[in-house]
Design a protein around this motif. Structure first.
Motif, mmCIF file in Angstrom:
data_model
loop_
_atom_site.group_PDB
_atom_site.id
_atom_site.type_symbol
_atom_site.label_atom_id
_atom_site.label_comp_id
_atom_site.label_asym_id
_atom_site.label_seq_id
_atom_site.Cartn_x
_atom_site.Cartn_y
_atom_site.Cartn_z
ATOM 1 N N GLY A 112 0.816 -1.195 0.000
ATOM 2 C CA GLY A 112 0.000 0.000 0.000
ATOM 3 C C GLY A 112 0.854 1.251 0.000
ATOM 4 N N ARG A 113 0.201 2.389 -0.202
ATOM 5 C CA ARG A 113 0.914 3.656 -0.306
ATOM 6 C C ARG A 113 0.134 4.760 0.390
ATOM 7 N NH1 ARG A 113 1.761 1.381 -5.602
ATOM 8 N NH2 ARG A 113 -0.224 2.266 -6.302
ATOM 9 N N CYS A 114 0.863 5.760 0.842
ATOM 10 C CA CYS A 114 0.271 6.980 1.358
ATOM 11 C C CYS A 114 1.225 8.107 0.976
ATOM 12 C CB CYS A 114 0.037 6.890 2.869
ATOM 13 S SG CYS A 114 1.516 6.550 3.838
ATOM 14 N N TYR A 115 1.088 9.257 1.574
ATOM 15 C CA TYR A 115 2.030 10.333 1.261
ATOM 16 C C TYR A 115 2.139 11.300 2.431
ATOM 17 C CZ TYR A 115 -2.050 13.259 -0.107
ATOM 18 O OH TYR A 115 -3.233 13.959 -0.131
ATOM 19 N N LEU A 116 3.129 12.153 2.366
ATOM 20 C CA LEU A 116 3.356 13.189 3.366
ATOM 21 C C LEU A 116 3.059 14.533 2.738
ATOM 22 C CD1 LEU A 116 6.176 13.528 5.940
ATOM 23 C CD2 LEU A 116 5.724 15.448 4.407
ATOM 24 N N GLU A 117 2.292 15.345 3.454
ATOM 25 C CA GLU A 117 1.986 16.709 3.027
ATOM 26 C C GLU A 117 2.659 17.695 3.967
ATOM 27 O OE1 GLU A 117 -1.870 19.639 2.228
ATOM 28 O OE2 GLU A 117 -2.096 17.884 3.530
ATOM 29 N N LEU A 118 3.511 18.552 3.423
ATOM 30 C CA LEU A 118 4.081 19.675 4.172
ATOM 31 C C LEU A 118 3.271 20.897 3.760
ATOM 32 C CD1 LEU A 118 6.348 20.791 6.037
ATOM 33 C CD2 LEU A 118 7.650 21.270 3.948
ATOM 34 N N ILE A 119 2.551 21.491 4.699
ATOM 35 C CA ILE A 119 1.623 22.571 4.386
ATOM 36 C C ILE A 119 1.973 23.807 5.202
ATOM 37 C CG2 ILE A 119 -0.073 21.738 6.092
ATOM 38 C CD1 ILE A 119 -2.265 22.716 4.117
ATOM 39 N N ALA A 120 1.806 24.980 4.588
ATOM 40 C CA ALA A 120 2.193 26.234 5.231
ATOM 41 C C ALA A 120 1.292 27.365 4.747
ATOM 42 C CB ALA A 120 3.650 26.569 4.887
ATOM 43 N N PRO A 121 1.248 28.474 5.492
ATOM 44 C CA PRO A 121 0.569 29.655 4.978
ATOM 45 C C PRO A 121 1.203 30.100 3.660
ATOM 46 C CG PRO A 121 1.048 29.898 7.320
ATOM 47 C CD PRO A 121 1.772 28.677 6.858
ATOM 48 N N ASP A 122 0.373 30.503 2.724
ATOM 49 C CA ASP A 122 0.838 30.945 1.411
ATOM 50 C C ASP A 122 0.949 32.459 1.409
ATOM 51 O OD1 ASP A 122 1.271 31.552 -1.238
ATOM 52 O OD2 ASP A 122 -0.423 30.386 -2.013
ATOM 53 N N PRO A 123 2.181 33.012 1.313
ATOM 54 C CA PRO A 123 2.322 34.470 1.352
ATOM 55 C C PRO A 123 1.671 35.172 0.162
ATOM 56 C CG PRO A 123 4.402 33.425 0.796
ATOM 57 C CD PRO A 123 3.474 32.323 1.202
ATOM 58 N N GLY A 124 1.306 34.423 -0.864
ATOM 59 C CA GLY A 124 0.650 35.008 -2.026
ATOM 60 C C GLY A 124 -0.859 35.087 -1.893
ATOM 61 N N GLN A 125 -1.411 34.654 -0.746
ATOM 62 C CA GLN A 125 -2.853 34.668 -0.529
ATOM 63 C C GLN A 125 -3.191 35.275 0.826
ATOM 64 O OE1 GLN A 125 -5.312 31.142 -1.427
ATOM 65 N NE2 GLN A 125 -3.374 30.023 -1.660
ATOM 66 N N ASP A 126 -4.412 35.773 0.920
ATOM 67 C CA ASP A 126 -4.981 36.143 2.220
ATOM 68 C C ASP A 126 -5.702 34.933 2.793
ATOM 69 O OD1 ASP A 126 -4.174 38.826 2.025
ATOM 70 O OD2 ASP A 126 -5.971 39.336 0.859
ATOM 71 N N TRP A 127 -5.920 34.931 4.099
ATOM 72 C CA TRP A 127 -6.742 33.904 4.705
ATOM 73 C C TRP A 127 -8.183 34.095 4.264
ATOM 74 C CZ3 TRP A 127 -4.115 30.046 6.229
ATOM 75 C CH2 TRP A 127 -2.911 30.188 6.920
ATOM 76 N N PRO A 128 -8.976 33.022 4.205
ATOM 77 C CA PRO A 128 -10.375 33.180 3.822
ATOM 78 C C PRO A 128 -11.124 34.091 4.786
ATOM 79 C CG PRO A 128 -9.961 30.974 4.699
ATOM 80 C CD PRO A 128 -8.634 31.621 4.506
ATOM 81 N N ALA A 129 -12.088 34.841 4.247
ATOM 82 C CA ALA A 129 -12.844 35.789 5.071
ATOM 83 C C ALA A 129 -13.700 35.074 6.104
ATOM 84 C CB ALA A 129 -13.712 36.665 4.181
ATOM 85 N N GLU A 130 -14.127 33.839 5.798
ATOM 86 C CA GLU A 130 -14.927 33.074 6.754
ATOM 87 C C GLU A 130 -14.635 31.595 6.559
ATOM 88 O OE1 GLU A 130 -19.077 32.773 4.221
ATOM 89 O OE2 GLU A 130 -18.853 34.361 5.711
ATOM 90 N N GLY A 131 -14.992 30.821 7.558
ATOM 91 C CA GLY A 131 -14.745 29.384 7.507
ATOM 92 C C GLY A 131 -13.365 29.048 8.065
ATOM 93 N N PRO A 132 -13.110 27.761 8.306
ATOM 94 C CA PRO A 132 -11.844 27.353 8.906
ATOM 95 C C PRO A 132 -10.673 27.479 7.941
ATOM 96 C CG PRO A 132 -13.094 25.421 8.235
ATOM 97 C CD PRO A 132 -13.993 26.615 8.020
ATOM 98 N N THR A 133 -9.493 27.692 8.487
ATOM 99 C CA THR A 133 -8.276 27.590 7.682
ATOM 100 C C THR A 133 -7.787 26.144 7.769
ATOM 101 O OG1 THR A 133 -6.932 28.285 9.582
ATOM 102 C CG2 THR A 133 -7.645 29.988 8.031
ATOM 103 N N PRO A 134 -7.142 25.634 6.720
ATOM 104 C CA PRO A 134 -6.707 24.235 6.736
ATOM 105 C C PRO A 134 -5.881 23.897 7.968
ATOM 106 C CG PRO A 134 -6.520 25.117 4.517
ATOM 107 C CD PRO A 134 -6.875 26.283 5.417
ATOM 108 N N PHE A 135 -6.341 22.914 8.721
ATOM 109 C CA PHE A 135 -5.657 22.393 9.902
ATOM 110 C C PHE A 135 -5.364 23.472 10.939
ATOM 111 C CE2 PHE A 135 -4.425 19.938 6.107
ATOM 112 C CZ PHE A 135 -5.143 18.786 6.384
ATOM 113 N N GLY A 136 -6.169 24.541 10.915
ATOM 114 C CA GLY A 136 -6.011 25.623 11.882
ATOM 115 C C GLY A 136 -4.774 26.472 11.685
#
Length: 214
Positions: free
Chosen positions: A53-77
């Motif tokens: 079987g297989r899975c993967y690793l995701e390295l995730i970070a704030p994107d300096p090229g975007q603003d946070w969404p105006a409403e709703g959760p941000t990914p993984f807080g």
């Protein structure tokens, strides 16, 4: 039918930590991109499993090229000060994600706080992900996020052959998490074990040797 889909590692700067993890693993990231409208971007590495079987690793970070969404959760807080404070000293293993072709049925057996399935997209890739109301992983990350992919290859398939293997994955014992995972039939995907004090611990083996993440 549920399987381990991927591990989520958060950091504050992809520009800083992607090359550092590439050097540590001895393997370049194989994919990734921006999550339009959500304020984050990521890099991905495929992981083989010792028993198949297989899975993967995701390295995730704030994107300096975007603003946070105006409403709703941000990914993984990641948009919350408390989560960002956890990442001040470097990447942390925030949570894990399980995939199931009938994700709604899986969620029906779990706590309501895991949230409803919501559509997500990165480029041409589309999926549905259940997220808590604030995006923050439940029970310190011991309880997974639930993802539902459309029919066809998933990133676990397309990222195969990186040379990295997930040789260990464990969660800290917790009676509440134990009960929830047993009810969902997921206990075997994240067994109890030594985590070094964190909620989760993963060991990845590759050209750079064995790397522990927690």
């Amino acid at each position: 039918m549920a399987e381990l889909d991927h591990l989520v590692v958060g950091c504050l700067s992809l520009a800083e930590w992607r090359p550092r993890l590439e050097e540590t693993f001895g393997v370049k990231a194989q994919g990734g991109g921006a999550h339009a409208g959500l304020g984050t971007h990521n890099a991905l590495w495929g992981l083989a499993r010792p028993g198949g079987g297989r899975c993967y690793l995701e390295l995730i970070a704030p994107d300096p090229g975007q603003d946070w969404p105006a409403e709703g959760p941000t990914p993984f807080g990641l948009g919350l000060p408390a989560t960002q404070a956890r990442l001040t000293d470097g990447p942390r293993l925030l949570t894990w994600v399980t995939r199931d072709p009938d994700a709604a049925a899986l969620l029906a057996r779990g706590p309501a706080a895991m949230g409803p399935l919501r559509p997500m997209r990165r480029g041409d890739l589309e999926w549905r992900l259940a997220s808590p109301a604030d995006g923050v992983p439940l029970m310190g990350g011991a309880l997974p996020f639930v993802i539902e992919w459309p029919e066809g290859p998933t990133p676990s398939d397309t990222l195969a052959g990186s040379g990295l293997t997930l040789t260990g994955f464990a969660r800290r014992p917790d009676p509440e998490a134990d009960a929830a995972l047993e009810a969902m039939g997921l206990a075997a995907l994240a067994p109890e074990g030594e985590t070094g004090g964190g909620a989760l611990r993963a060991e990845i083996e590759g050209p750079g040797g064995i790397v522990a993440l927690n």
